[in-house]
Write a protein that holds these residues in place. Structure first.
Motif, mmCIF file in Angstrom:
data_model
loop_
_atom_site.group_PDB
_atom_site.id
_atom_site.type_symbol
_atom_site.label_atom_id
_atom_site.label_comp_id
_atom_site.label_asym_id
_atom_site.label_seq_id
_atom_site.Cartn_x
_atom_site.Cartn_y
_atom_site.Cartn_z
ATOM 1 N N VAL A 255 0.846 -1.196 0.000
ATOM 2 C CA VAL A 255 0.000 0.000 0.000
ATOM 3 C C VAL A 255 0.879 1.243 0.000
ATOM 4 O O VAL A 255 1.873 1.316 0.739
ATOM 5 C CB VAL A 255 -0.945 0.008 1.220
ATOM 6 C CG1 VAL A 255 -1.736 1.303 1.287
ATOM 7 C CG2 VAL A 255 -1.896 -1.191 1.171
ATOM 8 N N GLY A 256 0.528 2.219 -0.817
ATOM 9 C CA GLY A 256 1.218 3.499 -0.835
ATOM 10 C C GLY A 256 0.413 4.546 -0.098
ATOM 11 O O GLY A 256 -0.805 4.649 -0.295
ATOM 12 N N LEU A 257 1.067 5.319 0.758
ATOM 13 C CA LEU A 257 0.439 6.435 1.460
ATOM 14 C C LEU A 257 1.050 7.717 0.909
ATOM 15 O O LEU A 257 2.238 7.980 1.093
ATOM 16 C CB LEU A 257 0.683 6.330 2.967
ATOM 17 C CG LEU A 257 0.054 7.412 3.843
ATOM 18 C CD1 LEU A 257 -1.466 7.402 3.725
ATOM 19 C CD2 LEU A 257 0.477 7.247 5.297
ATOM 20 N N VAL A 258 0.229 8.505 0.221
ATOM 21 C CA VAL A 258 0.710 9.655 -0.542
ATOM 22 C C VAL A 258 0.094 10.933 0.004
ATOM 23 O O VAL A 258 -1.064 10.954 0.424
ATOM 24 C CB VAL A 258 0.352 9.489 -2.041
ATOM 25 C CG1 VAL A 258 0.897 10.645 -2.856
ATOM 26 C CG2 VAL A 258 0.887 8.167 -2.576
ATOM 27 N N GLY A 259 0.873 12.002 -0.015
ATOM 28 C CA GLY A 259 0.359 13.300 0.411
ATOM 29 C C GLY A 259 1.415 14.368 0.251
ATOM 30 O O GLY A 259 2.604 14.078 0.124
ATOM 31 N N PHE B 166 4.978 11.487 -3.775
ATOM 32 C CA PHE B 166 4.374 11.239 -5.080
ATOM 33 C C PHE B 166 4.620 9.782 -5.447
ATOM 34 O O PHE B 166 5.518 9.132 -4.926
ATOM 35 C CB PHE B 166 4.963 12.151 -6.162
ATOM 36 C CG PHE B 166 6.365 11.806 -6.562
ATOM 37 C CD1 PHE B 166 6.618 10.972 -7.641
ATOM 38 C CD2 PHE B 166 7.456 12.297 -5.846
ATOM 39 C CE1 PHE B 166 7.920 10.639 -7.995
ATOM 40 C CE2 PHE B 166 8.753 11.967 -6.197
ATOM 41 C CZ PHE B 166 8.993 11.142 -7.272
ATOM 42 N N VAL B 167 3.786 9.236 -6.329
ATOM 43 C CA VAL B 167 3.906 7.852 -6.762
ATOM 44 C C VAL B 167 4.144 7.828 -8.260
ATOM 45 O O VAL B 167 3.318 8.315 -9.038
ATOM 46 C CB VAL B 167 2.644 7.040 -6.415
ATOM 47 C CG1 VAL B 167 2.710 5.665 -7.053
ATOM 48 C CG2 VAL B 167 2.495 6.913 -4.906
ATOM 49 N N ALA B 168 5.295 7.276 -8.662
ATOM 50 C CA ALA B 168 5.634 7.228 -10.081
ATOM 51 C C ALA B 168 5.191 5.915 -10.729
ATOM 52 O O ALA B 168 4.882 5.875 -11.904
ATOM 53 C CB ALA B 168 7.143 7.409 -10.264
ATOM 54 N N ASP B 169 5.169 4.835 -9.965
ATOM 55 C CA ASP B 169 4.859 3.505 -10.491
ATOM 56 C C ASP B 169 3.639 2.939 -9.775
ATOM 57 O O ASP B 169 3.757 2.038 -8.937
ATOM 58 C CB ASP B 169 6.059 2.573 -10.320
ATOM 59 C CG ASP B 169 7.269 3.043 -11.105
ATOM 60 O OD1 ASP B 169 7.071 3.512 -12.237
ATOM 61 O OD2 ASP B 169 8.386 2.933 -10.591
ATOM 62 N N ILE C 163 -3.465 2.599 -3.258
ATOM 63 C CA ILE C 163 -2.849 3.873 -2.905
ATOM 64 C C ILE C 163 -3.859 4.680 -2.104
ATOM 65 O O ILE C 163 -5.034 4.772 -2.467
ATOM 66 C CB ILE C 163 -2.398 4.653 -4.150
ATOM 67 C CG1 ILE C 163 -1.290 3.882 -4.870
ATOM 68 C CG2 ILE C 163 -1.897 6.049 -3.771
ATOM 69 C CD1 ILE C 163 -0.834 4.509 -6.151
ATOM 70 N N VAL C 164 -3.383 5.252 -1.006
ATOM 71 C CA VAL C 164 -4.226 6.056 -0.120
ATOM 72 C C VAL C 164 -3.657 7.462 -0.069
ATOM 73 O O VAL C 164 -2.454 7.646 0.143
ATOM 74 C CB VAL C 164 -4.269 5.439 1.297
ATOM 75 C CG1 VAL C 164 -5.090 6.314 2.233
ATOM 76 C CG2 VAL C 164 -4.826 4.021 1.253
ATOM 77 N N ASP C 165 -4.505 8.454 -0.286
ATOM 78 C CA ASP C 165 -4.100 9.858 -0.205
ATOM 79 C C ASP C 165 -4.416 10.405 1.173
ATOM 80 O O ASP C 165 -5.523 10.188 1.700
ATOM 81 C CB ASP C 165 -4.835 10.692 -1.252
ATOM 82 C CG ASP C 165 -4.342 10.424 -2.660
ATOM 83 O OD1 ASP C 165 -3.158 10.669 -2.919
ATOM 84 O OD2 ASP C 165 -5.139 9.961 -3.490
ATOM 85 N N LEU C 166 -3.455 11.116 1.763
ATOM 86 C CA LEU C 166 -3.687 11.787 3.040
ATOM 87 C C LEU C 166 -4.001 13.244 2.742
ATOM 88 O O LEU C 166 -3.121 14.009 2.329
ATOM 89 C CB LEU C 166 -2.457 11.656 3.933
ATOM 90 C CG LEU C 166 -2.652 11.958 5.425
ATOM 91 C CD1 LEU C 166 -3.739 11.074 6.023
ATOM 92 C CD2 LEU C 166 -1.353 11.768 6.186
ATOM 93 N N ARG C 167 -5.270 13.613 2.919
ATOM 94 C CA ARG C 167 -5.729 14.964 2.608
ATOM 95 C C ARG C 167 -6.577 15.492 3.751
ATOM 96 O O ARG C 167 -7.483 14.802 4.240
ATOM 97 C CB ARG C 167 -6.567 14.985 1.320
ATOM 98 C CG ARG C 167 -5.836 14.563 0.073
ATOM 99 C CD ARG C 167 -6.581 15.015 -1.181
ATOM 100 N NE ARG C 167 -7.950 14.513 -1.227
ATOM 101 C CZ ARG C 167 -8.313 13.409 -1.891
ATOM 102 N NH1 ARG C 167 -7.407 12.680 -2.533
ATOM 103 N NH2 ARG C 167 -9.578 13.037 -1.902
ATOM 104 N N ASP C 168 -6.284 16.733 4.153
ATOM 105 C CA ASP C 168 -7.050 17.366 5.230
ATOM 106 C C ASP C 168 -7.118 16.492 6.474
ATOM 107 O O ASP C 168 -8.132 16.451 7.185
ATOM 108 C CB ASP C 168 -8.461 17.706 4.764
ATOM 109 C CG ASP C 168 -8.484 18.652 3.567
ATOM 110 O OD1 ASP C 168 -7.633 19.568 3.540
ATOM 111 O OD2 ASP C 168 -9.299 18.453 2.662
ATOM 112 N N GLY C 169 -6.013 15.786 6.746
ATOM 113 C CA GLY C 169 -5.931 14.989 7.946
ATOM 114 C C GLY C 169 -6.618 13.650 7.886
ATOM 115 O O GLY C 169 -6.651 12.923 8.895
ATOM 116 N N LYS C 170 -7.145 13.273 6.733
ATOM 117 C CA LYS C 170 -7.850 12.004 6.593
ATOM 118 C C LYS C 170 -7.210 11.163 5.488
ATOM 119 O O LYS C 170 -6.675 11.702 4.513
ATOM 120 C CB LYS C 170 -9.325 12.237 6.256
ATOM 121 C CG LYS C 170 -10.126 12.883 7.389
ATOM 122 C CD LYS C 170 -11.585 12.995 7.025
ATOM 123 C CE LYS C 170 -12.390 13.589 8.172
ATOM 124 N NZ LYS C 170 -12.432 12.688 9.354
#
Length: 228
Positions: A58-62, A207-210, A217-224
């Motif tokens: 799992v990728g955690l992106v933000g 950032f995720v290139a691959d 993939i999970v985006d961390l936005r506004d604390g969530k």
């Protein structure tokens, strides 16, 4: 490398064949900024939820400052959340964004020291160490002190120390920063091997290139944490 400690918000157990290996629910975290009496509280995480399944990558992106490293430190027990719970099972390996090493120790001495901290038998530690040197291609630096390593080789040592106990769950904070292309490909070979063996990997990146290399993939936005 931060140790994995216990707190009132963390539950640890033996690895099992069912359910997620790591679950975070309702994680809140804020920091105080400024000088009294003008100090202000900045909310970084706002009820963040995250799960990691067995054999999952799992990728955690933000963006920078979004709270990715804060959440990672909470997951490994290095930081206490204001509220929320974390449950995890199996042996945990953690690779922080900034290497935590001892300048006067060689790579070999780091592996020996961390092997003792993990409770590994000497033969087990030596076998794992040799496999890591071969996989990441830095065996020629085995006797080199940390303060004499290049940034890329120091990053390999940092990752290698997290891989040493062959953890069930591997948490990596910007692990390939400073890697050259060959090492980057070696890194993904290691991740694929861990997935095939049923181990789980959580990777933080700005950032995720691959994207195809991840299961989710999970985006961390506004604390969530928001699934992509």
């Amino acid at each position: 490398m931060a140790s994995v400690g216990q707190s009132a918000t963390v539950e640890s157990g033996a690895a099992s064949g069912q359910g997620p290996v790591l679950t975070a629910h309702g994680i809140d975290k804020s920091y105080r900024r400024g000088i009294w009496p003008a100090r202000r509280r900045r909310q970084v995480l706002r009820g963040a939820d995250l799960t990691l399944g067995r054999g999952e990558v799992v990728g955690l992106v933000g963006e920078n400052g979004s709270g990715k490293s804060t959440l990672m430190k909470i997951l490994v027990g290095a930081l206490t959340p204001d509220s929320g719970t974390v449950a995890r099972s199996g042996r945990l390996g953690y690779c922080p964004q900034e290497p935590v090493v001892y300048e006067r120790l060689t790579c070999d001495e780091h592996f020996e020291l961390f092997g003792r901290a993990y409770g590994m038998a000497p033969a087990e530690e030596l076998r794992s160490r040799r496999a890591i040197y071969a996989a990441l291609g830095f065996d020629r630096y085995a006797g080199t002190r940390a303060d004499q390593l290049s940034g890329g080789t120091l990053a390999k040592l940092n990752l290698g120390l997290a891989l040493l106990p062959e953890p069930d769950v591997l948490l990596l904070d910007e692990p390939y920063a400073g890697f050259d292309w060959d090492t980057y490909l070696r890194f993904w070979d290691l991740v694929a091997q861990r997935r095939d063996a049923g181990h789980s990997v959580l990777i933080i990146s700005h950032f995720v290139a691959d994207e195809q290399r991840f299961d989710r993939i999970v985006d961390l936005r506004d604390g969530k944490a928001v699934p992509r």
